[in-house]
Design an enzyme around this catalytic site. Structure first.
Site, PDB file in Angstrom:
ATOM      1  CG  MET A 107      60.950  16.561  33.817  1.00  0.00           C
ATOM      2  SD  MET A 107      59.968  18.044  34.085  1.00  0.00           S
ATOM      3  CE  MET A 107      58.476  17.593  33.207  1.00  0.00           C
ATOM      4  CB  SER A 124      52.569  30.116  33.989  1.00  0.00           C
ATOM      5  OG  SER A 124      53.863  30.370  33.533  1.00  0.00           O
ATOM      6  CG  ASP A 180      55.602  19.331  31.773  1.00  0.00           C
ATOM      7  OD1 ASP A 180      56.650  19.060  31.170  1.00  0.00           O
ATOM      8  OD2 ASP A 180      55.009  20.419  31.658  1.00  0.00           O
ATOM      9  N   GLY A 194      60.650  20.917  37.054  1.00  0.00           N
ATOM     10  CA  GLY A 194      59.929  20.619  38.291  1.00  0.00           C
ATOM     11  C   GLY A 194      58.688  21.462  38.496  1.00  0.00           C
ATOM     12  CG  PHE A 195      58.060  23.512  40.879  1.00  0.00           C
ATOM     13  CD1 PHE A 195      56.952  23.060  41.595  1.00  0.00           C
ATOM     14  CD2 PHE A 195      59.324  23.077  41.256  1.00  0.00           C
ATOM     15  CE1 PHE A 195      57.109  22.202  42.678  1.00  0.00           C
ATOM     16  CE2 PHE A 195      59.493  22.210  42.342  1.00  0.00           C
ATOM     17  CZ  PHE A 195      58.375  21.777  43.054  1.00  0.00           C
ATOM     18  CG  MET A 233      64.588  21.121  30.624  1.00  0.00           C
ATOM     19  SD  MET A 233      62.809  21.256  30.301  1.00  0.00           S
ATOM     20  CE  MET A 233      62.246  22.220  31.694  1.00  0.00           C
ATOM     21  CB  SER A 287      53.223  23.073  29.724  1.00  0.00           C
ATOM     22  OG  SER A 287      53.219  22.342  30.930  1.00  0.00           O
ATOM     23  CG  HIS A 337      55.061  20.128  27.050  1.00  0.00           C
ATOM     24  ND1 HIS A 337      56.103  19.606  26.318  1.00  0.00           N
ATOM     25  CD2 HIS A 337      55.533  20.267  28.308  1.00  0.00           C
ATOM     26  CE1 HIS A 337      57.156  19.459  27.094  1.00  0.00           C
ATOM     27  NE2 HIS A 337      56.836  19.842  28.324  1.00  0.00           N
ATOM     28  CG  HIS A 397      59.347  17.169  29.459  1.00  0.00           C
ATOM     29  ND1 HIS A 397      59.368  18.435  30.014  1.00  0.00           N
ATOM     30  CD2 HIS A 397      60.574  16.627  29.686  1.00  0.00           C
ATOM     31  CE1 HIS A 397      60.563  18.643  30.555  1.00  0.00           C
ATOM     32  NE2 HIS A 397      61.301  17.572  30.377  1.00  0.00           N
ATOM     33  CG  MET A 423      57.091  16.667  36.922  1.00  0.00           C
ATOM     34  SD  MET A 423      57.125  18.257  37.722  1.00  0.00           S
ATOM     35  CE  MET A 423      56.923  19.341  36.296  1.00  0.00           C
ATOM     36  N   GLY A 437      55.947  28.395  35.892  1.00  0.00           N
ATOM     37  CA  GLY A 437      55.984  29.770  36.396  1.00  0.00           C
ATOM     38  C   GLY A 437      57.346  30.299  36.794  1.00  0.00           C
ATOM     39  CG  ASP A 467      59.359  22.816  29.020  1.00  0.00           C
ATOM     40  OD1 ASP A 467      58.656  23.688  29.531  1.00  0.00           O
ATOM     41  OD2 ASP A 467      59.236  21.594  29.272  1.00  0.00           O
ATOM     42  N   GLY A 468      60.153  26.378  29.468  1.00  0.00           N
ATOM     43  CA  GLY A 468      60.366  27.067  30.734  1.00  0.00           C
ATOM     44  C   GLY A 468      60.448  28.570  30.586  1.00  0.00           C
ATOM     45  N   GLY A 469      59.498  29.258  31.193  1.00  0.00           N
ATOM     46  CA  GLY A 469      59.518  30.721  31.178  1.00  0.00           C
ATOM     47  C   GLY A 469      59.233  31.343  29.821  1.00  0.00           C
TER      48      GLY A 469
END
Ligand code: DX5
Ligand code: ZN
Length: 214
Positions: A66, A199, A33, A143-144, A138, A6, A31, A64, A35, A146, A176-178
């Site tokens: 959002m 991240s 993002d 939104g963010f 998700m 991402s 990826h 993606h 927003m 990290g 997606d995420g973490g």
């Protein structure tokens, strides 16, 4: 395993170097993002940045969105170079409208994906999974970058894997995420096809971090 770094976490003071590192890695997708400050409380990139990324890279553009109005912007991002356009289930008012949007994306010559937020039940996808090329689970609140991985995503991935295998569908599962080497492994064990990581990939040696996920 398909890796989709991402670029939300990319060093924008030296994009050329980061894109070159991605090209030299095992990552096959990028990826992207989007927003809008409405659907999520953050603002990121528009179609012109996507055009620039598309010009400078041979990776598949995994977009993606959002955003509150994914229907309006589908042609815009597809014309700008999206190979895959993934919208949010929560952003579209009815299943009928979602099917309309999926057809619009396909008619524009693009692959279509649908995403669900952590609090949305996987069961809502039961009647949509036959229509899409990808489902994006998700594992953080969108939104963010990290944030910490929500292990609830693993159950959703297992359910989707079962549906896809039983129905012999040609649909990929993305998370997606973490995502890092540890959470990526758990997702792999649950049956995921695509790992998004921001991240983690850009917080160290890009090539090495991608390799640890591939
Ligand atoms: C979050 C975005 C993600 C984000 C992931 O709303 O959709 O793609 O960049 O970032 P990490 O990998 O840092 O959780
Ligand atoms: Zn994303």
């Amino acid at each position: 395993m398909i890796i989709a770094p991402s670029i939300l976490s990319m060093d924008f003071s030296d994009t050329k170097k980061s894109v070159e590192a991605l090209e030299a890695s095992c990552a096959k997708w990028m990826h992207f993002d989007v927003m809008d400050g409405h659907f999520v409380p953050n603002l990121t990139f528009g179609p012109d940045i996507l055009k620039a990324m598309k010009r400078s890279s041979s990776l598949l553009m995994d977009v993606h969105v959002m955003i509150a109005d994914p229907m309006k912007y589908a042609p815009v991002f597809i014309n700008a170079g999206a190979d895959l356009y993934t919208f949010h289930y929560e952003a579209v008012e009815s299943v009928e409208k979602m099917k309309e949007l999926i057809h619009l994306i396909h008619n524009e010559g693009c692959k279509a994906g649908i995403s669900i937020k952590p609090k949305t039940s996987v069961s809502v996808l039961d009647e949509l999974i036959n229509e899409v090329d990808l489902v994006l689970v998700m594992s953080v609140e969108p939104g963010f970058g990290g944030q910490k991985f929500d292990p609830n995503a693993l159950n959703k991935i297992s359910t989707l894997r079962q549906w896809i295998d039983e129905r012999k569908l040609n649909c990929l599962i993305e998370v997606d995420g973490g995502i890092n080497a540890e959470t990526g492994k758990l997702c792999k064990e649950s049956g995921v096809d695509v790992l998004v990581a921001g991240s983690y990939v850009f917080g160290g040696d890009i090539k090495e971090r991608c390799e640890s996920l591939c």
